[in-house]
Design a protein around this motif. Structure first.
Motif, mmCIF file in Angstrom:
data_model
loop_
_atom_site.group_PDB
_atom_site.id
_atom_site.type_symbol
_atom_site.label_atom_id
_atom_site.label_comp_id
_atom_site.label_asym_id
_atom_site.label_seq_id
_atom_site.Cartn_x
_atom_site.Cartn_y
_atom_site.Cartn_z
ATOM 1 N N LEU A 1 29.910 40.449 31.238
ATOM 2 C CA LEU A 1 30.171 39.021 31.152
ATOM 3 C C LEU A 1 30.607 38.419 32.480
ATOM 4 N N TYR A 2 31.074 39.243 33.418
ATOM 5 C CA TYR A 2 31.451 38.712 34.730
ATOM 6 C C TYR A 2 30.276 38.013 35.410
ATOM 7 N N ALA A 3 29.060 38.457 35.132
ATOM 8 C CA ALA A 3 27.893 37.841 35.764
ATOM 9 C C ALA A 3 27.769 36.367 35.384
ATOM 10 N N TYR A 4 28.294 35.987 34.218
ATOM 11 C CA TYR A 4 28.150 34.613 33.747
ATOM 12 C C TYR A 4 29.129 33.663 34.427
ATOM 13 N N VAL A 5 30.122 34.208 35.131
ATOM 14 C CA VAL A 5 31.034 33.357 35.901
ATOM 15 C C VAL A 5 30.851 33.600 37.403
ATOM 16 N N GLY A 6 29.715 34.203 37.762
ATOM 17 C CA GLY A 6 29.395 34.356 39.181
ATOM 18 C C GLY A 6 30.130 35.481 39.874
#
Length: 772
Positions: free
Chosen positions: A625-630
């Motif tokens: 999910l970190y990918a969704y906040v850059g």
């Protein structure tokens, strides 16, 4: 690291087959799997002989009376009861273990005896255990060398006795028992022997899958000198008896000169009737050729395991990869006979179309997340067969969309009806099927609140009317609300495919109900009461807040883990929790919170990193999910850590239940470098590849190559990515790209490149859209 003999796999048959494959099928060396991975700890796997997705799983049983042995086997148990023909791989509930065969010598003993007193019954100590795909061997203390192999629908045994007398016991009363079980759970059984020596039998079992039926037909390569039947209460039947009925049936086949030559046993099974078992045996056992069957089993596994080849990493990691790919192809299991007949969930016998197949053992609450997505890459032909079957069974089941069907019985285990996710994912990935045929049954589950419920779908009416499942009305309310919302998301795609635009819009809107159990003021998933208020006092560590005897608020999770349960509307969740920074901070806290659990936590919540529980499914997508906040660099670090800490080349090498291959599939995909946060989105979030090079056969003669030159244990961070030689700045890639084949190349480093994937335009899609 010291490797004991249980971990060493004889590679003769499999190795020879792999070596003979053409270069296109195995462009890199294909490591051998360790079939004992997961047989210790809480992995609940088994080491015996089966084929990919085979109906027969012929494996040793060491115990039937404790949670450790849901699969019938636990590494470290000192004795073997015998060899049965059906097993579950990695489940948290036990069943199966049908048609136990016990080769032994000495006085006849009809009960196995307790685990701690193997001399009290027919249990036997053992040594020289060996397992490889499609083959198992062990030496029993009676001196019998037992060897097992299998075809799709038949189990093959070869027993080499010492000189002298011996006998074979077939125990039809053998089954999984739990501490709360009393008496036999066999509703009815029968045994009979024909003039030609074929032994047949049937039984109805009320264990987990209540009322499931199994039938068998067994032949032995030598005629026994005597046959003794035993009825209920181990009552010996008169000499000359050829059949018996009851609930606890057994038969002993005596050989006065058992050691004169190896004794072969071949057994066909069927979920339909004895005639089906006979036909399966006749079709798949045309000669007494144990070694030929073993070679064909090895070839089948070589083809399936050859779909992924890797280089780099450590020797253990390469073995773990092969073992995980092996375990990811054990279930679902074939359930149709050679004539196409199968027992349907409506209680009727059906026949699949020519070229089709019916399946059982769909652990869908677990496997929709990674197992089925993995198969769309490495076995698209199998996925087509599974999807056709799920559609058929959805129309036949009185409960509609599949939940956890086992041998024609819907167990309804866990929550939601995640068969819709597998269908919606396949439809999104372009797998042709008659999805519209399943729509009426899906619509009934979604909108008809008078339709019959099992525990998995309780509170649907409240969910529809109120927007959430109230915690003071239905147990596990918080998880139910979120998982029903995900199934609405998946079902909305299927509604559109069926031309039902209004239903699709209703489901899409309802899929936002997850918001109603996420308290934005505290940033946690929280029980909500029927009057709209939040439960107080709140503790995210707890699984339930209500006084006894009320059940939990979450399904095998607590407030921490359930907070990140949302897979389909990640940007909606981020906004609801206050934006990128607040969400990233909460995600950081998930992985750094104290790893404490309440005393009533089930053993499924295992493999803790902070409050993230890798040993169970609800938040296995959370590291991505970190990918969704850059901040995909945080994903990269955590995924690499999980790949190296949670999986080992030992019997305890799976941190929790393997759950019909879900834990293994997570490793396979993550070790390759990507993972499907939302399978229905048909996209993969990039992580941290574990190997320097991997080649995946994706069907149609196409191959996907993943390169990470110089990748090492201290280089978990992605510096840059190219796709087919062109720069790739996104932190995700579509399934449609990977399925075409090509080369995905990672440049790895010891320090994070925080710019990679940070721009909003490069973040993964969610809810069918890019980030705002």
């Amino acid at each position: 690291m010291t490797i004991d003999r249980r971990q060493l796999l004889a590679g003769s048959a499999l190795g020879a087959v792999v070596a003979a494959l053409p270069a296109i099928a195995a462009p890199l060396p294909v490591p051998k799997p360790n079939l004992f991975v997961g047989t210790g700890g809480d992995g609940h796997t088994y080491p015996g002989a089966t084929l990919p997705f085979g109906m027969v799983q012929l494996s040793p049983d060491t115990d039937i009376a404790r949670w450790d042995t849901c699969s019938g086997y636990h590494h470290g148990d000192a004795s073997i009861m015998g060899f049965s023909h059906t097993h579950l791989s990695g489940t948290g509930i036990g069943d199966m273990l049908d048609v136990l065969v016990v080769p032994t010598t000495g006085p006849v003993k009809l009960e196995p005896g307790p685990l701690d007193q193997p001399d009290a019954g027919y249990r036997q100590r053992y040594s020289d255990e060996l397992a490889e795909p499609g083959y198992y061997r062990v030496r029993l203390e009676s001196g019998v060398l037992a060897e097992l192999t299998a075809t799709e629908r038949t189990g093959w045994h070869r027993y080499t006795f010492l000189k002298g007398a011996g006998h074979v016991l077939v125990d039809l009363a053998h089954m999984v028992l739990d501490k709360w079980d009393s008496g036999t759970l066999v509703e009815g059984a029968s045994l009979a022997i024909d003039r030609d020596g074929t032994l047949t039998g049937s039984r109805t079992v009320n264990r987990w899958a209540k009322g499931r039926r199994i039938h068998f037909a067994m032949q032995l390569s030598r005629k026994p000198d005597r046959v003794t039947f035993y009825g209920d209460a181990d009552a010996e039947q008169p000499a000359g008896t050829t059949e018996v009925a009851g609930k606890r049936l057994k038969v002993v086949l005596h050989y006065d000169r058992a050691g004169d030559a190896p004794l072969l046993v071949r057994c066909g099974i069927s979920g339909v009737d004895v005639a089906g078992a006979r036909a399966n045996l006749a079709a798949e056992a045309k000669a007494w050729d144990f070694d030929g069957v073993r070679r064909r089993a090895a070839r089948a596994w070589a083809a399936s395991l050859g779909t992924i080849a890797v280089e780099g990493g450590t020797a253990d990691q390469r073995t773990i990869m092969a073992s995980a790919l092996y375990h990811a192809q054990l279930a679902p299991t074939l359930f149709s006979d050679v004539d196409g007949r199968y027992a349907g969930m409506d209680g009727q016998v059906h026949r699949v179309p020519a070229g089709g197949a019916a399946y059982s053992t769909y652990s869908l609450w677990d496997t929709y997340r990674a197992l089925h997505p993995l198969l769309t890459l490495v076995a698209p032909g199998r996925v087509k067969s599974l999807v056709d079957d799920i559609i058929r069974q959805t129309t036949q089941s009185p409960y509609g969309p599949l939940v956890w069907p086992l041998q024609a019985k819907e167990t309804g285990t866990m929550i939601g009806w995640h068969g819709v996710s597998v269908l919606a994912e396949a439809q999104a990935k372009g797998i042709a099927a008659d999805y519209a045929a399943a729509w009426p049954a899906i619509a009934k589950r979604s909108f008809d609140f008078s339709a019959p419920d099992k525990d998995n779908s309780l509170g649907r009416d409240l969910y529809d009317r109120m927007g959430y499942v109230p915690a003071d009305k239905v147990f596990e309310s918080v998880s139910r609300t979120q998982e029903y919302a995900y199934d609405d998301w998946a079902s909305s795609h299927l509604a559109r495919a069926a031309g039902k635009a209004d239903d699709a819009a209703r489901l899409l809107k309802r899929s936002g109900n997850w918001r109603n159990v996420i308290d934005a003021s505290i940033g946690f998933a929280r029980p909500r009461l029927a009057d709209g208020s939040w439960w107080t006092p709140y503790d995210p560590i707890q699984l339930g807040h209500m006084p006894k005897p009320w059940w939990r608020d979450y399904t095998e999770a607590n407030g921490w883990q359930a907070t990140f349960l949302n897979q389909h509307d990640v940007y909606g969740l981020i906004a609801h929790m206050g934006g990128d920074q607040a969400f990233e901070a909460r995600l950081d806290a998930l992985f750094t919170a104290p790893s404490t659990l309440p005393k009533n936590a089930p053993p499924d919540i295992a493999g803790l990193v902070g409050q993230y529980a890798h040993g169970n499914e609800p938040d296995q997508h959370a590291p991505y999910l970190y990918a969704y906040v850059g901040a995909p660099w945080k994903t990269q670090a955590m995924v690499r850590r999980l790949c190296t800490e949670m999986y080992q080349n030992t019997p305890k090498g799976i941190i929790g239940n393997d759950d019909c291959g879900q834990m293994s599939a997570w490793f396979v995909l993550s070790a390759l470098g990507f993972y499907p946060v939302d399978p229905v989105e048909a996209a993969y979030v990039l992580g941290s590849p574990l190997f320097e090079r991997a080649v995946i056969q994706v069907g149609g003669g196409r191959s996907l190559t993943i390169e990470a030159p110089g990748n090492r244990a201290d280089t978990p961070y992605v510096q840059s990515v190219t796709w087919n030689g062109r720069p790739w700045t996104k932190s995700w890639i579509a399934h449609a790209e990977l399925a075409k084949g090509g080369t995905l190349r990672f440049a790895m480093g010891a320090e994070p490149n925080k710019a990679f994937g940070s721009d909003k335009a490069d973040r993964p899609p969610s809810f069918g859209r890019a980030p705002a």
